[in-house]
Scaffold this motif. Structure first.
Motif, mmCIF file in Angstrom:
data_model
loop_
_atom_site.group_PDB
_atom_site.id
_atom_site.type_symbol
_atom_site.label_atom_id
_atom_site.label_comp_id
_atom_site.label_asym_id
_atom_site.label_seq_id
_atom_site.Cartn_x
_atom_site.Cartn_y
_atom_site.Cartn_z
ATOM 1 N N SER A 1 0.794 -1.227 0.000
ATOM 2 C CA SER A 1 0.000 0.000 0.000
ATOM 3 C C SER A 1 0.822 1.271 0.000
ATOM 4 N N GLY B 1 -10.335 -5.483 -10.738
ATOM 5 C CA GLY B 1 -10.061 -4.714 -9.529
ATOM 6 C C GLY B 1 -10.557 -3.288 -9.631
ATOM 7 N N ARG B 2 -10.337 -2.667 -10.804
ATOM 8 C CA ARG B 2 -10.792 -1.291 -10.998
ATOM 9 C C ARG B 2 -12.314 -1.212 -10.992
ATOM 10 N N THR C 1 -14.403 -3.317 -9.556
ATOM 11 C CA THR C 1 -14.863 -3.563 -8.191
ATOM 12 C C THR C 1 -14.727 -2.313 -7.334
ATOM 13 N N ASP C 2 -13.622 -1.590 -7.525
ATOM 14 C CA ASP C 2 -13.398 -0.366 -6.757
ATOM 15 C C ASP C 2 -14.449 0.694 -7.102
ATOM 16 N N LEU C 3 -14.765 0.827 -8.396
ATOM 17 C CA LEU C 3 -15.776 1.811 -8.803
ATOM 18 C C LEU C 3 -17.154 1.441 -8.271
ATOM 19 N N GLU D 1 -17.754 -0.329 -5.639
ATOM 20 C CA GLU D 1 -17.729 -0.143 -4.188
ATOM 21 C C GLU D 1 -17.929 1.331 -3.830
ATOM 22 N N ARG D 2 -17.291 2.212 -4.564
ATOM 23 C CA ARG D 2 -17.436 3.641 -4.273
ATOM 24 C C ARG D 2 -18.856 4.128 -4.561
ATOM 25 N N ASN E 1 -18.421 -3.024 1.474
ATOM 26 C CA ASN E 1 -18.374 -2.791 2.920
ATOM 27 C C ASN E 1 -19.552 -3.443 3.633
ATOM 28 N N ARG F 1 -6.250 -10.240 0.301
ATOM 29 C CA ARG F 1 -5.691 -9.037 -0.325
ATOM 30 C C ARG F 1 -4.273 -9.285 -0.824
#
Length: 532
Positions: free
Chosen positions: A137, A243-244, A246-248, A250-251, A257, A443
């Protein structure tokens, strides 16, 4: 996990392998083996063999030969003409990607070696960077090299070794699957496939009949050769896009969460949860898995940002505030300073440095345990007239760990050892049956999977013997200038090797030995740079 502990586990594994192999020796293999049989046409006709030789474990089977033949037959069928066309186009793109990878890998190695040689020879103050612990990270790329080798016990904790092996195995399987499918496109049969383990390094393989590939035309051969690295690159792109995405998602929705909160509690507003602790760590007596560390010195861990790794890395952040302690002026002036000259200070009496009143040896426990604001200071006038502002001397490697629900922990030693010995997470499981470090393992596995598949793409395209890069280079040279291995002398009528073929072979050897030489030179420069 210490080096000795890891070595013991690896040794025990190989001892068990050899014992089992010895007990199964009358059957000549760990698994049932059928020798001298024709090519397997079904699972029942297949044979599986296991070879054990010192620290080499090799398992190969013909159980999937029939499935591969079925795939080859389907691709050859006229009814599957469209499928064959799109499959060939897919692997044609792979040839282009393979050529680019060959150029990039060779050019990158040339740049790395030249850059390292330049700094070693022409820079007086520049020292090549040593291997550092890697943090997913917060690690920063090195200014002189973009390669950070993953070495358990050196750049990553030993505890990561199992998930590294699993990630590499999966990427190897994907790689060999590419060769197998591309071979089926041209009805190239496989003789066997399998896995091998050399000490702790896994690898997969697919065996084709000897000389079968050389009988194909250059384009077909290039597609089969480049298919393995191409699969690795496609997997890397897929993981990156997934991954990208999933991140979008999630946001936008926060669904991740919500799902995580069903089994885990987010503790980032309090600190970091201890999810792993080395067995030989001195912190074992004062820390336990599940403890919540709230602060390192005066740096609070109650933050979504990874302050844990940032603070424990060799370069501490510049925005961390400095605070001392108000210590009695009389105690400071009357204390001895003998401990300040010791090379290895202890926690019995620690060297403190005051602002303008010299140094003294004091018991650090009652001083550093004072967290009340009235005992903290940044300047001399922050304390009353009978006290001075003091802090542990820079020669003392003291770190304070604040743990929820227990006394302050004082650590005397390099702070990076805490990062090596203690694993933390922002999530704590809600139920006892959920492993503490599940999220951290997943992770890390995701990160290693991405690194492994991209590394296999680049490394396998280096023009080295037995790697795809050397075979792809051979196919490219045949495409640019087809040559015949044998020519006929017009005067004597005797067959002899054509001059063009000789020059081609010499060029290939020059490139291969040059690549190997650059790798060895780069490694020597790295080792020499770290020892300066």
């Amino acid at each position: 996990m210490s080096l000795f502990y890891a070595f013991s586990l690896i040794s025990l594994f190989w001892v068990i392998v050899h014992v089992v192999h010895h007990l199964r020796k009358p059957q000549t293999a760990l698994l049932p083996t059928l020798n001298n049989i024709p090519r397997a046409r079904s699972w029942a006709d297949s044979s599986t063999s296991v070879i054990v030789n010192k620290v080499l474990l090799r398992c190969q089977t013909t159980a999937f030969n029939a499935k591969h033949d079925e795939l080859a037959g389907k691709l050859k069928d006229r009814r599957s003409r469209s499928l064959r066309k799109w499959t060939a186009a897919f692997y044609s793109i792979g040839v282009g990607a393979g050529i680019c990878g060959l150029v990039i890998s060779f050019g990158g190695l040339l740049w790395l070696t030249g850059n390292s040689l330049f700094f070693q020879v022409f820079s007086d103050s520049a020292i090549l960077p040593s291997h550092r612990k890697r943090d997913f990270s917060s690690s920063q790329p090195d200014a002189r090299t973009f390669i950070q080798p993953i070495i358990p016990g050196v750049t990553v904790p030993w505890a990561h070794l199992p998930i590294i092996i699993i990630a590499v195995c999966l990427c190897q399987i994907v790689h060999e699957l590419g060769h197998a499918i591309a071979g089926a496109l041209y009805s190239v049969p496989i003789t066997s496939l399998g896995m091998s383990l050399t000490l702790v390094i896994p690898s997969a393989f697919v065996s084709f009949p000897t000389g079968f590939l050389s009988s194909l035309d250059v384009i077909s051969r290039a597609r089969i050769i480049a298919a393995g690295p191409w699969h690795n690159l496609v997997l890397w792109v897929f993981l990156a896009v997934l991954g990208r995405t999933t991140d979008l998602v999630e946001r936008a929705t926060g669904v991740g969460n919500i799902l995580v909160s069903l089994g885990w509690e987010d503790m980032s507003n309090v600190g970091r949860v201890v999810v792993g602790l080395d067995d030989d760590s001195p912190l074992n007596s004062v820390l336990k898995v599940g403890s919540v560390i709230t602060a390192l010195d005066d740096t609070s861990l109650a933050d979504e940002e990874d302050r844990w790794s940032q603070y424990l890395m060799p370069q501490i952040l510049s925005d961390i505030p400095w605070y001392g302690w108000c210590v009695s002026r009389e105690i400071m002036q009357t204390s001895s300073s003998d401990c300040c000259s010791e090379v290895h200070p202890t926690l019995d009496y620690l060297c403190f440095d005051s602002l303008g009143y010299g140094k003294g040896c004091l018991n650090p426990i009652p001083i550093l345990s004072m967290s009340n604001a009235q005992f903290r200071c940044q300047r001399g006038n922050d304390c009353d007239d009978n006290a001075v502002c003091a802090q542990p001397d820079s020669s003392a490697s003291i770190l304070r760990l604040s743990v929820q629900g227990q006394d302050l922990i004082l650590w005397n030693g390099p702070r990076k050892e805490i990062w090596e010995q203690v694993s933390v997470s922002r999530y704590a499981p809600r139920f006892w049956f959920i492993p503490t470090n599940t999220i951290g393992i997943l992770r890390d596995f995701w990160s290693y999977l991405q690194m492994a598949t991209l590394s296999l793409f680049v490394f396998n395209l280096l023009p080295l013997p037995f790697l795809d890069g050397a075979q792809l280079l051979n196919a490219l040279l045949d495409y640019v200038r087809p040559v015949s291995e044998l020519g006929v002398d017009e005067e004597s009528g005797i067959s002899q090797r054509a001059p063009a073929a000789l020059w081609k072979r010499r060029f290939e050897r020059l490139v291969q030995f040059g690549t190997l030489g650059m790798i060895l030179l780069y490694m020597l420069l790295r080792v020499g740079g770290t020892s300066l």
